[in-house]
Design an enzyme around this catalytic site. Structure first.
Site, PDB file in Angstrom:
ATOM      1  N   GLU A  98      -1.327   0.862   2.404  1.00 14.30           N
ATOM      2  CA  GLU A  98      -1.012   0.657   3.829  1.00 14.30           C
ATOM      3  C   GLU A  98      -2.234   0.150   4.594  1.00 14.30           C
ATOM      4  O   GLU A  98      -2.121  -0.703   5.484  1.00 14.30           O
ATOM      5  CB  GLU A  98      -0.522   1.969   4.457  1.00 14.30           C
ATOM      6  CG  GLU A  98       0.796   2.484   3.900  1.00 14.30           C
ATOM      7  CD  GLU A  98       1.994   1.585   4.201  1.00 14.30           C
ATOM      8  OE1 GLU A  98       1.885   0.357   4.088  1.00 14.30           O
ATOM      9  OE2 GLU A  98       3.053   2.141   4.544  1.00 14.30           O
ATOM     10  N   ASP A 109       7.426 -10.290  -0.187  1.00 15.25           N
ATOM     11  CA  ASP A 109       7.096  -8.960   0.345  1.00 15.25           C
ATOM     12  C   ASP A 109       8.354  -8.130   0.587  1.00 15.25           C
ATOM     13  O   ASP A 109       8.340  -6.913   0.465  1.00 15.25           O
ATOM     14  CB  ASP A 109       6.249  -9.072   1.621  1.00 15.25           C
ATOM     15  CG  ASP A 109       5.294  -7.891   1.748  1.00 15.25           C
ATOM     16  OD1 ASP A 109       4.741  -7.470   0.717  1.00 15.25           O
ATOM     17  OD2 ASP A 109       5.125  -7.371   2.859  1.00 15.25           O
ATOM     18  N   GLU A 162      11.597  -1.404   8.398  1.00 18.89           N
ATOM     19  CA  GLU A 162      10.849  -2.543   7.869  1.00 18.89           C
ATOM     20  C   GLU A 162      11.776  -3.478   7.089  1.00 18.89           C
ATOM     21  O   GLU A 162      11.692  -4.699   7.208  1.00 18.89           O
ATOM     22  CB  GLU A 162       9.725  -2.020   6.965  1.00 18.89           C
ATOM     23  CG  GLU A 162       8.654  -3.063   6.713  1.00 18.89           C
ATOM     24  CD  GLU A 162       7.345  -2.403   6.313  1.00 18.89           C
ATOM     25  OE1 GLU A 162       6.834  -1.571   7.087  1.00 18.89           O
ATOM     26  OE2 GLU A 162       6.848  -2.722   5.227  1.00 18.89           O
ATOM     27  N   GLU A 195      -3.586  -6.377  -4.407  1.00 23.02           N
ATOM     28  CA  GLU A 195      -3.368  -6.971  -3.074  1.00 23.02           C
ATOM     29  C   GLU A 195      -3.953  -8.385  -3.032  1.00 23.02           C
ATOM     30  O   GLU A 195      -3.343  -9.295  -2.470  1.00 23.02           O
ATOM     31  CB  GLU A 195      -4.003  -6.097  -1.980  1.00 23.02           C
ATOM     32  CG  GLU A 195      -3.265  -4.783  -1.727  1.00 23.02           C
ATOM     33  CD  GLU A 195      -1.932  -4.963  -0.988  1.00 23.02           C
ATOM     34  OE1 GLU A 195      -1.678  -6.035  -0.397  1.00 23.02           O
ATOM     35  OE2 GLU A 195      -1.134  -4.011  -1.012  1.00 23.02           O
TER      36      GLU A 195
HETATM   37  C1  LIG Z   1       1.912  -6.252  -0.936  1.00 19.19           C
HETATM   38  C2  LIG Z   1       2.035  -5.260   0.189  1.00 19.19           C
HETATM   39  N1  LIG Z   1       1.088  -4.339   0.397  1.00 19.19           N
HETATM   40  C3  LIG Z   1       1.236  -3.469   1.430  1.00 19.19           C
HETATM   41  C4  LIG Z   1       2.300  -3.489   2.252  1.00 19.19           C
HETATM   42  C5  LIG Z   1       2.434  -2.529   3.410  1.00 19.19           C
HETATM   43  N2  LIG Z   1       3.477  -1.612   3.282  1.00 19.19           N
HETATM   44  C6  LIG Z   1       3.272  -4.435   1.990  1.00 19.19           C
HETATM   45  N3  LIG Z   1       4.390  -4.561   2.766  1.00 19.19           N
HETATM   46  N4  LIG Z   1       3.144  -5.348   0.964  1.00 19.19           N
END
Ligand SMILES: Cc1ncc(CN)c(N)n1
Length: 221
Positions: free
Chosen positions: A140, A48, A88, A210
């Site tokens: 999001e 991520d 983040e 996702e």
């Molecule tokens: C795969 C994914 N999807 C959404 C987000 C949220 N910004 C993230 N950090 N990573």
């Protein structure tokens, strides 16, 4: 977030099954019930981090499309999202150190690469602001809804993962997602049918990506 009569909520209802597969995936359900495999969590963390670096460029492309609109009043909202990605990235670095995840040594796995390629496709100026902002909203929202469920009443989320869940599951992040939903709904209400169709396709593609991202985190596929 749902039930406000806009197109976004209507799609969440129409595509309920897919939406729930993305937001109640076995990976996040395992966080909530405390059975999470920490090796999978660490894999998710490293992957991520790489995703978020690509997400910065995606959001810059959304901002650029916004600035080219005659009414660029959404600029502050998008800029706020971009600024929070800086925090983040710092958070990911701190969290990676805590879990001994070596961010420099990570290569993106195939589902992550596929998702990043999708994000890069928004560099194309032909892709409309409406499609881009709708995409931003649903990306999001999947995280918001997924992680909020891990801190709901009755959760057995391990204490060391609560910070992660609060990052995206907080009421403040929910409000931010709701503001994106209002923008997406306004754009969709004024868009021609072909653009609405493209936005719905992008919405579904995000849900698919996702689900693939959670699958990858759980099983290294
Ligand atoms: C795969 C994914 N999807 C959404 C987000 C949220 N910004 C993230 N950090 N990573």
């Amino acid at each position: 977030m749902e039930g406000d009569g806009g197109t976004a909520a209507a799609w969440m209802a129409t595509h309920r099954g897919m939406y729930e597969r993305a937001t109640r995936h076995p990976f996040t359900v395992s966080i909530r019930d405390g059975s999470v495999d920490l090796a999978a969590f660490k894999r998710w963390l490293g992957q991520d981090y790489m995703f978020v670096r690509e997400f910065v460029a995606f959001l810059a492309s959304v901002l650029l499309k916004c600035c080219k609109q005659s009414d660029s009043s959404d600029m502050e909202t998008i800029l706020g999202g971009l600024a929070s990605l800086s925090d983040e990235l710092s958070w990911f670095k701190k969290e990676a150190a805590k879990w001994s995840v070596d961010l420099a040594g990570i290569s993106p796995l195939s589902s992550n690469m596929e998702y990043c390629r999708f994000l890069q496709s928004f560099d194309d100026p032909e892709i409309s602001y409406t499609v881009a902002i709708t995409t931003f909203w649903i990306i999001e929202t999947v995280y918001q809804d997924s992680f909020a469920s891990c801190i709901e009443e009755g959760n057995k989320t391990p204490a060391e993962l609560l910070g992660t869940c609060q990052r995206w599951g907080s009421p403040e992040f929910k409000q931010y997602c709701q503001s994106l939903q209002r923008i997406a709904d306004r754009c969709l209400a004024n868009a021609p049918p072909d653009v609405v169709k493209n936005a719905e396709e992008a919405f579904l593609r995000v849900l698919e990506l996702e689900i693939g991202f959670w699958d990858m985190s759980s099983s290294q596929s």
